[in-house]
Design a protein around this motif. Sequence first.
Motif, PDB file in Angstrom:
ATOM      1  N   ARG A   1       0.837  -1.304   0.033  1.00  0.00           N
ATOM      2  CA  ARG A   1      -0.106   0.051   0.001  1.00  0.00           C
ATOM      3  C   ARG A   1       0.788   1.099   0.121  1.00  0.00           C
ATOM      4  NH1 ARG A   1      -3.656   1.273   5.187  1.00  0.00           N
ATOM      5  NH2 ARG A   1      -1.443   1.850   5.691  1.00  0.00           N
ATOM      6  N   LEU A   2       1.864   1.325   0.574  1.00  0.00           N
ATOM      7  CA  LEU A   2       2.886   2.482   0.877  1.00  0.00           C
ATOM      8  C   LEU A   2       3.317   2.564  -0.547  1.00  0.00           C
ATOM      9  CD1 LEU A   2       4.557   1.997   4.335  1.00  0.00           C
ATOM     10  CD2 LEU A   2       2.846   3.598   3.629  1.00  0.00           C
ATOM     11  N   TYR A   3       3.999   1.452  -1.430  1.00  0.00           N
ATOM     12  CA  TYR A   3       4.542   1.785  -2.337  1.00  0.00           C
ATOM     13  C   TYR A   3       3.670   2.383  -3.485  1.00  0.00           C
ATOM     14  CZ  TYR A   3       6.464   0.163  -6.762  1.00  0.00           C
ATOM     15  OH  TYR A   3       7.021   0.180  -8.210  1.00  0.00           O
ATOM     16  N   LEU A   4       2.475   1.588  -3.418  1.00  0.00           N
ATOM     17  CA  LEU A   4       1.439   2.150  -4.681  1.00  0.00           C
ATOM     18  C   LEU A   4       1.012   3.736  -4.247  1.00  0.00           C
ATOM     19  CD1 LEU A   4      -0.865  -0.929  -4.768  1.00  0.00           C
ATOM     20  CD2 LEU A   4       0.787  -0.114  -6.285  1.00  0.00           C
ATOM     21  N   GLU A   5       0.866   4.107  -2.950  1.00  0.00           N
ATOM     22  CA  GLU A   5       0.734   5.529  -2.834  1.00  0.00           C
ATOM     23  C   GLU A   5       1.631   6.510  -3.033  1.00  0.00           C
ATOM     24  OE1 GLU A   5      -0.402   5.346   1.448  1.00  0.00           O
ATOM     25  OE2 GLU A   5      -2.388   4.746   1.093  1.00  0.00           O
ATOM     26  N   THR A   6       3.013   5.869  -2.796  1.00  0.00           N
ATOM     27  CA  THR A   6       4.031   6.751  -3.357  1.00  0.00           C
ATOM     28  C   THR A   6       4.266   6.877  -4.679  1.00  0.00           C
ATOM     29  OG1 THR A   6       5.317   5.955  -1.437  1.00  0.00           O
ATOM     30  CG2 THR A   6       6.510   6.849  -3.166  1.00  0.00           C
ATOM     31  N   ILE A   7       3.762   5.610  -5.543  1.00  0.00           N
ATOM     32  CA  ILE A   7       3.974   5.891  -6.913  1.00  0.00           C
ATOM     33  C   ILE A   7       3.133   6.997  -7.464  1.00  0.00           C
ATOM     34  CG2 ILE A   7       3.633   4.747  -8.992  1.00  0.00           C
ATOM     35  CD1 ILE A   7       6.254   4.428  -7.748  1.00  0.00           C
TER      36      ILE A   7
END
Length: 402
Positions: free
Chosen positions: A326-332
């Motif tokens: 989730r953190l990765y997707l939100e960052t992207i």
Amino acid sequence: MPWNEPGGSDKNPWGNKGNKGNKGNKGKSSGSSKGKGTADIEDITRKMNEKLGGLFGNKKSGGKGSEGPSGSALGLIGIALLGAWLATGFYTVDAPENGVEFRFGAFHRLTEPGWHWKFPTPVDSVEKVNIQEQRQVNDRMHMLTQDENIIDLSVSAQYKIKNIKDYLFNVYLPDSQANKSRGTIFQVMRSALREVAGRNTLDSILTENRSTIAIDTRTHMQVVLDKYGTGLEVIKVNLDDATVPQEVKEAFDDVIRAQEDMARYKHEAEAYAEAVVPVAVGKASRLLEAAEAYKGQMVSQAEGDASRFSQLMTEYQKAPKVTRNRLYLETIESVYENSTKVMVDTKSGNNLLYLPLNQLKSGATPEAASTTFNPATSGAIEALRNQRKQQGQLRSSVREGR
């Protein structure tokens, strides 16, 4: 025809009154007429003397007179002379004056305006003094200043009498109208001005302290005059002129002009400061308020970030893998939202596509850019829209999998 001309009638007014009938003696009577006329004049004079002598008491007794005036006549004459002498004691004092009576040369009393009576001379005498008249004394002189420079001062003093008795008796010549330089007030004025000028510098006398010098001179004069008991009151002192000697006048004029320029520049600077300082204060106040607002915003944001990190830490401890995805997707997502993305599908055709990358990178929307694109770019835009739609679906599925 006159009586004494030749051939005229013998009408002698002084004689021949008793010889009217004696016509034969006409020649003799004309010869003696002159002597008889003189006798008649003596007779008339004698009769007049007898009448005057009777008034003063001369009486005849047996043809001889007893000389000497009577007591009643002398009394009347004495009363008349006394009345005339006493009548000379009346005098008048005008409105702006006061009278000073002297008895045998010594002060007796003061009299107000109006009619008054005194013992006539030589017992009493009176002197009238105008107490409302404003008198003036002036002088021009060289003197030494505190910084050992010579200055030429012109001064005038206006004064009046406030105490007649002190004015007349305490000081010899308190003021002299005939020769003012002999008066006490003239010498006091010179002394006071020299003392005041000796306590000030040349520049101060020529510029800012002129009015102060006049006031100080008047104060010092009044103190000395009261100490002497002159009965004078100084009304005003004017410093009419203050100059330097002619030999150095041009140099001092340059100094005065420079000082005036300095004062003018100083006033202009103060006016500029009064105009600029409020603006600067306003700007500083706005900057302080903006800094306070930014401080509050940053503190609130930091507190929010700290709170979210604490909550995220709790979730990460529960499901580390899901949380990392989730953190990765939100960052992207956040990175892509702040950048311009251009995607070209090469499988859509063999035609060469012209893409205005500069307009896309500058932030123009695909709809706005399409108005300037070549029609051949429509497929690339459509592919870009499809790609964004797929990314949105992917994010939705990730959230549902959490």
